[in-house]
Write a protein that holds these residues in place. Sequence first.
Motif, PDB file in Angstrom:
ATOM      1  N   VAL A  28       0.687  -1.379  -0.064  1.00 30.26           N
ATOM      2  CA  VAL A  28      -0.067  -0.210   0.055  1.00 30.26           C
ATOM      3  C   VAL A  28       0.906   1.142  -0.042  1.00 30.26           C
ATOM      4  CG1 VAL A  28      -1.713   1.303   1.435  1.00 30.26           C
ATOM      5  CG2 VAL A  28      -2.013  -1.265   1.009  1.00 30.26           C
ATOM      6  N   THR A  29       1.889   1.071   0.932  1.00 28.52           N
ATOM      7  CA  THR A  29       2.822   2.600   0.764  1.00 28.52           C
ATOM      8  C   THR A  29       3.531   2.491  -0.321  1.00 28.52           C
ATOM      9  OG1 THR A  29       3.196   2.000   3.071  1.00 28.52           O
ATOM     10  CG2 THR A  29       4.995   3.343   2.021  1.00 28.52           C
ATOM     11  N   ILE A  30       4.080   1.478  -1.054  1.00 32.59           N
ATOM     12  CA  ILE A  30       4.555   1.797  -2.598  1.00 32.59           C
ATOM     13  C   ILE A  30       3.377   2.263  -3.811  1.00 32.59           C
ATOM     14  CG2 ILE A  30       5.799   0.454  -4.315  1.00 32.59           C
ATOM     15  CD1 ILE A  30       7.574   1.091  -1.964  1.00 32.59           C
ATOM     16  N   GLY A  31       2.260   1.607  -3.331  1.00 29.80           N
ATOM     17  CA  GLY A  31       1.303   2.292  -4.378  1.00 29.80           C
ATOM     18  C   GLY A  31       0.994   3.576  -4.132  1.00 29.80           C
ATOM     19  N   SER A  36       1.503   9.116  -6.388  1.00 28.56           N
ATOM     20  CA  SER A  36       2.048  10.306  -6.269  1.00 28.56           C
ATOM     21  C   SER A  36       2.915  10.708  -7.408  1.00 28.56           C
ATOM     22  CB  SER A  36       2.468  10.808  -4.917  1.00 28.56           C
ATOM     23  OG  SER A  36       3.709   9.870  -4.791  1.00 28.56           O
ATOM     24  N   TYR A  37       3.831   9.895  -7.755  1.00 33.43           N
ATOM     25  CA  TYR A  37       4.790   9.972  -8.992  1.00 33.43           C
ATOM     26  C   TYR A  37       3.866  10.225 -10.326  1.00 33.43           C
ATOM     27  CZ  TYR A  37       8.340   8.363  -5.897  1.00 33.43           C
ATOM     28  OH  TYR A  37       9.320   8.177  -4.924  1.00 33.43           O
ATOM     29  N   ALA A  38       2.889   9.656 -10.323  1.00 36.99           N
ATOM     30  CA  ALA A  38       2.144   9.877 -11.561  1.00 36.99           C
ATOM     31  C   ALA A  38       1.476  11.283 -11.490  1.00 36.99           C
ATOM     32  CB  ALA A  38       1.018   8.763 -11.562  1.00 36.99           C
ATOM     33  N   VAL A  39       0.935  11.721 -10.348  1.00 35.84           N
ATOM     34  CA  VAL A  39       0.195  12.958 -10.580  1.00 35.84           C
ATOM     35  C   VAL A  39       1.412  14.046 -10.681  1.00 35.84           C
ATOM     36  CG1 VAL A  39      -0.847  14.695  -8.959  1.00 35.84           C
ATOM     37  CG2 VAL A  39      -1.617  11.981  -8.796  1.00 35.84           C
ATOM     38  N   ALA A  80       5.483  19.149  -4.277  1.00 36.57           N
ATOM     39  CA  ALA A  80       5.039  17.911  -4.088  1.00 36.57           C
ATOM     40  C   ALA A  80       5.698  16.757  -3.809  1.00 36.57           C
ATOM     41  CB  ALA A  80       4.126  17.696  -5.127  1.00 36.57           C
ATOM     42  N   ILE A  81       7.150  16.578  -4.343  1.00 33.61           N
ATOM     43  CA  ILE A  81       7.881  15.559  -3.815  1.00 33.61           C
ATOM     44  C   ILE A  81       8.574  15.645  -2.726  1.00 33.61           C
ATOM     45  CG2 ILE A  81      10.416  15.050  -4.578  1.00 33.61           C
ATOM     46  CD1 ILE A  81       9.924  15.798  -7.520  1.00 33.61           C
ATOM     47  N   THR A  88       5.595   9.759   3.100  1.00 37.38           N
ATOM     48  CA  THR A  88       6.008   8.527   2.975  1.00 37.38           C
ATOM     49  C   THR A  88       6.826   8.076   4.134  1.00 37.38           C
ATOM     50  OG1 THR A  88       5.764   8.518   0.521  1.00 37.38           O
ATOM     51  CG2 THR A  88       6.791   6.921   1.584  1.00 37.38           C
ATOM     52  N   ALA A  89       7.630   8.813   4.678  1.00 36.86           N
ATOM     53  CA  ALA A  89       8.587   8.470   5.944  1.00 36.86           C
ATOM     54  C   ALA A  89       7.782   8.191   6.980  1.00 36.86           C
ATOM     55  CB  ALA A  89       9.598   9.580   5.993  1.00 36.86           C
ATOM     56  N   LEU A  90       6.886   9.278   7.283  1.00 40.26           N
ATOM     57  CA  LEU A  90       5.831   9.343   8.411  1.00 40.26           C
ATOM     58  C   LEU A  90       4.916   7.933   8.189  1.00 40.26           C
ATOM     59  CD1 LEU A  90       4.695  10.644  10.975  1.00 40.26           C
ATOM     60  CD2 LEU A  90       3.116  11.708   9.290  1.00 40.26           C
ATOM     61  N   LEU A  91       4.484   7.851   6.958  1.00 38.71           N
ATOM     62  CA  LEU A  91       3.814   6.403   7.079  1.00 38.71           C
ATOM     63  C   LEU A  91       4.480   5.216   7.288  1.00 38.71           C
ATOM     64  CD1 LEU A  91       1.019   5.375   6.204  1.00 38.71           C
ATOM     65  CD2 LEU A  91       1.906   5.287   3.561  1.00 38.71           C
ATOM     66  N   LEU A  92       5.716   5.340   6.963  1.00 34.55           N
ATOM     67  CA  LEU A  92       6.590   3.894   7.090  1.00 34.55           C
ATOM     68  C   LEU A  92       6.805   3.837   8.756  1.00 34.55           C
ATOM     69  CD1 LEU A  92       9.178   3.896   4.233  1.00 34.55           C
ATOM     70  CD2 LEU A  92       7.585   2.264   4.880  1.00 34.55           C
ATOM     71  N   VAL A  93       6.892   4.793   9.248  1.00 34.08           N
ATOM     72  CA  VAL A  93       7.153   4.799  10.772  1.00 34.08           C
ATOM     73  C   VAL A  93       6.082   4.355  11.511  1.00 34.08           C
ATOM     74  CG1 VAL A  93       7.660   6.318  12.889  1.00 34.08           C
ATOM     75  CG2 VAL A  93       8.992   6.740  10.801  1.00 34.08           C
ATOM     76  N   VAL A  94       4.932   4.858  11.108  1.00 34.82           N
ATOM     77  CA  VAL A  94       3.560   4.388  11.705  1.00 34.82           C
ATOM     78  C   VAL A  94       3.255   2.952  11.310  1.00 34.82           C
ATOM     79  CG1 VAL A  94       0.999   4.744  11.469  1.00 34.82           C
ATOM     80  CG2 VAL A  94       2.610   6.647  11.745  1.00 34.82           C
ATOM     81  N   LEU A  95       3.438   2.432  10.293  1.00 36.23           N
ATOM     82  CA  LEU A  95       3.528   1.204   9.795  1.00 36.23           C
ATOM     83  C   LEU A  95       4.288   0.222  10.566  1.00 36.23           C
ATOM     84  CD1 LEU A  95       2.979   1.313   5.720  1.00 36.23           C
ATOM     85  CD2 LEU A  95       1.058   1.070   7.588  1.00 36.23           C
ATOM     86  N   LEU A  96       5.500   0.479  10.780  1.00 31.28           N
ATOM     87  CA  LEU A  96       6.476  -0.449  11.856  1.00 31.28           C
ATOM     88  C   LEU A  96       5.830  -0.324  13.164  1.00 31.28           C
ATOM     89  CD1 LEU A  96      10.110   1.031  10.391  1.00 31.28           C
ATOM     90  CD2 LEU A  96       8.944  -1.398  10.076  1.00 31.28           C
ATOM     91  N   ALA A  97       5.294   0.770  13.639  1.00 33.17           N
ATOM     92  CA  ALA A  97       4.628   0.741  15.033  1.00 33.17           C
ATOM     93  C   ALA A  97       3.615  -0.262  14.822  1.00 33.17           C
ATOM     94  CB  ALA A  97       4.593   2.184  15.470  1.00 33.17           C
ATOM     95  N   ALA A  98       2.842  -0.030  13.840  1.00 31.73           N
ATOM     96  CA  ALA A  98       1.498  -0.940  13.924  1.00 31.73           C
ATOM     97  C   ALA A  98       1.985  -2.417  13.805  1.00 31.73           C
ATOM     98  CB  ALA A  98       0.597  -0.548  12.564  1.00 31.73           C
TER      99      ALA A  98
END
Length: 114
Positions: A28-31, A36-39, A80-81, A88-98
């Motif tokens: 989901v994170t890579i998606g 975002s790269y497409a946009v 936007a980049i 993305t970095a914040l999402l990865l930290v939250v996912l690791l905690a989850a």
Amino acid sequence: MQLVVSLAIGLLAGSGVWLLLRARTFQVTIGLALLSYAVNLFIFSTGGLRTGAEAILQSGEVGTLARYSDPVPQALVLTAIVIGFATTALLLVVLLAARGLTGSDHVDGRERGR
């Protein structure tokens, strides 16, 4: 050139949506990143695809839009980049905690069949 950029935008957006529909959090994170790269590529292409065009007016010249690239989409994509990288970095930290709390990397926190 426009066909290649259009195909790249479509491929990135399609791959991003497909990965968003997966059950694993890393996919989901890579998606989200691919979407975002497409946009970003779409916004960048709205400024006109010109190679070798100058971005800044030279002193003493009268500028026309046909000779220069539009800097506004470039500034928007650059912003936007940076924001996309931070989220993305914040999402990865939250996912690791989850994952540490639930013991699973599935989006709903459960393995299939449980």
